[in-house]
Design a protein around this motif. Sequence first.
Motif, mmCIF file in Angstrom:
data_model
loop_
_atom_site.group_PDB
_atom_site.id
_atom_site.type_symbol
_atom_site.label_atom_id
_atom_site.label_comp_id
_atom_site.label_asym_id
_atom_site.label_seq_id
_atom_site.Cartn_x
_atom_site.Cartn_y
_atom_site.Cartn_z
ATOM 1 N N GLY A 85 43.334 -23.757 57.488
ATOM 2 C CA GLY A 85 43.855 -25.114 57.553
ATOM 3 C C GLY A 85 45.365 -25.151 57.522
ATOM 4 N N ASN A 86 45.979 -24.260 56.759
ATOM 5 C CA ASN A 86 47.440 -24.188 56.688
ATOM 6 C C ASN A 86 48.038 -23.405 57.847
ATOM 7 N N ARG A 94 45.779 -24.967 61.525
ATOM 8 C CA ARG A 94 45.579 -26.391 61.775
ATOM 9 C C ARG A 94 46.843 -27.216 61.519
ATOM 10 N N PHE A 95 47.541 -26.929 60.423
ATOM 11 C CA PHE A 95 48.737 -27.703 60.086
ATOM 12 C C PHE A 95 49.815 -27.619 61.171
ATOM 13 N N LEU A 109 48.882 -29.694 64.340
ATOM 14 C CA LEU A 109 48.900 -31.138 64.092
ATOM 15 C C LEU A 109 50.334 -31.641 63.929
ATOM 16 N N TYR A 168 53.089 -36.217 55.381
ATOM 17 C CA TYR A 168 52.186 -35.270 54.734
ATOM 18 C C TYR A 168 52.609 -35.002 53.288
ATOM 19 N N SER A 222 46.211 -38.487 60.794
ATOM 20 C CA SER A 222 46.107 -37.033 60.956
ATOM 21 C C SER A 222 46.669 -36.291 59.755
ATOM 22 N N GLN A 282 44.531 -33.858 57.341
ATOM 23 C CA GLN A 282 44.973 -32.486 57.122
ATOM 24 C C GLN A 282 45.179 -32.197 55.642
ATOM 25 N N TYR A 315 41.812 -31.737 54.031
ATOM 26 C CA TYR A 315 41.217 -30.462 54.434
ATOM 27 C C TYR A 315 41.950 -29.288 53.792
ATOM 28 N N SER A 316 43.276 -29.368 53.770
ATOM 29 C CA SER A 316 44.096 -28.242 53.337
ATOM 30 C C SER A 316 43.987 -27.955 51.847
ATOM 31 N N ALA A 318 52.161 -24.161 54.098
ATOM 32 C CA ALA A 318 52.024 -24.980 55.305
ATOM 33 C C ALA A 318 53.355 -25.054 56.051
ATOM 34 N N ASN A 368 33.344 -31.529 57.767
ATOM 35 C CA ASN A 368 34.689 -32.096 57.652
ATOM 36 C C ASN A 368 34.760 -33.583 57.976
#
Length: 459
Positions: free
Chosen positions: A32-33, A36-37, A40, A53, A221, A225, A228-229, A265, A390
């Motif tokens: 996720g970090n 995905r981060f 995004l 964020y 978003s 995130q 999730y993170s 991140a 998710n």
Amino acid sequence: MEKTSNQANKRGSFSSRIGFVMAAAGSAVGLGNIWRFPYLAAKYGGGIFLFVYLILVYTFGYTMIMSETALGRMTGKSPVGAFKYFGRSGAHRFGGWINAIVPMLIVPYYSVIGGWVVKYLVGYFQGHTQAMASDNYFARFIGHGLPVEIYFLIFTLLTVLVIAAGVQKGIERISKIGMPVLVVLGILVAIYSITRPGAMAGVKYFLIPNFKNFSWMTVVSAMGQMFYSLSIAMGILYTFGSYMGHDMDIEKSTTQVEFFDTAIAILAGLMIIPAVFAFSGGDPKVLKAGPSLMFITLPKVFGSMGLGTPAGIAFFLLVLLAALTSSIALAESAVSTFEDELGWGRIRATILVTFIMVVLGSLSSLGFNVLSHITIIGMDFLDFFDFLTNSVMMPIAAIATCILILKSVTLDQIAAEVKITSTFKRQRIYNLFIKYFCILFLTIILVSSLLNVFGIISM
């Protein structure tokens, strides 16, 4: 209510606060970090995404981490037992089990992606840098069932060996070693990335907020995130909280997890976004490559640069460490649930979790090849499990936690638990968000994710 002490249950425990922080940060610092981060952030405005964020992490994220950790320590139980501690109604059972089932469904497909990381790391060690930069390398790899399955099983084996060793000898030890190594590798890769010609434009895009890039989807978003993170609603923080002693400062630990997760991140953004700018000149299509960024776009970046092979080794070793610490935390949450609810020992519970991982993970690993003709609501197995957990189960699980606190636990009990070892400096923020904002934000995440999956909105 029923309360059983950690000692009576012979539960594992962390030896120190740093052990908890490293394990909790390890659970949060994962794909996720690292993957995905950055994509995004690149897609939704760079610096303005990062700004939003950070605000969410230190308010909404803080509230949810504190809630789950405090409930875990207060009850000495993983999610199912924690909910049962406050009542045995159908709602309590549902809330406990949905928090417990989420990690059981995530860790199998997560381990498939972990296997892909192992494959790429092996490839860079073998010097296949240019081959992995070709257009169809990744598609050819996942299109062959046996190699994907083998690498998935290797990653699964690494995970369960650590779990079987226990809390202090396994999870805590690997986290204390793995996280510092991850940070050092991240700094080295980031330095390499930002020193490439043209990379500073990417650094400015990522770090300097530009309010012209702000949109409602930036907020949605960033919220998704953050959720999730930080490993919220995955049962992990309940479980790790139950391993905390009453001499460990919950608030200080939470603050350190927030900082560590956010720092990684940002480090990931500095590894990836400047490199993509250097490679593409800031091409929007490349920046918005999405899930393909790690396995298709970045190998092209490494292939186009000098020292691409050592950079690829360092990057995928870093990703492997991040993926492994997260998968260990997910599997540990599942093992803890079976230990608590079935009265099993660690080895027996680990064997059951391994079986679940192999069966469900094999569906995901073979869903791109042998089982590619089978889809669920138009998705292959991996995408379906990702959507189910998710987009649907995790927001609902977190809403259940908020309702549990507001209706059964009370804010006073949470404050009393935290203040055993903490001053609870952000109590006003905590109370404000748990009472008025968390359920609203979680509902937004749930609804927007569902609308996105069914094509009604685009994220």
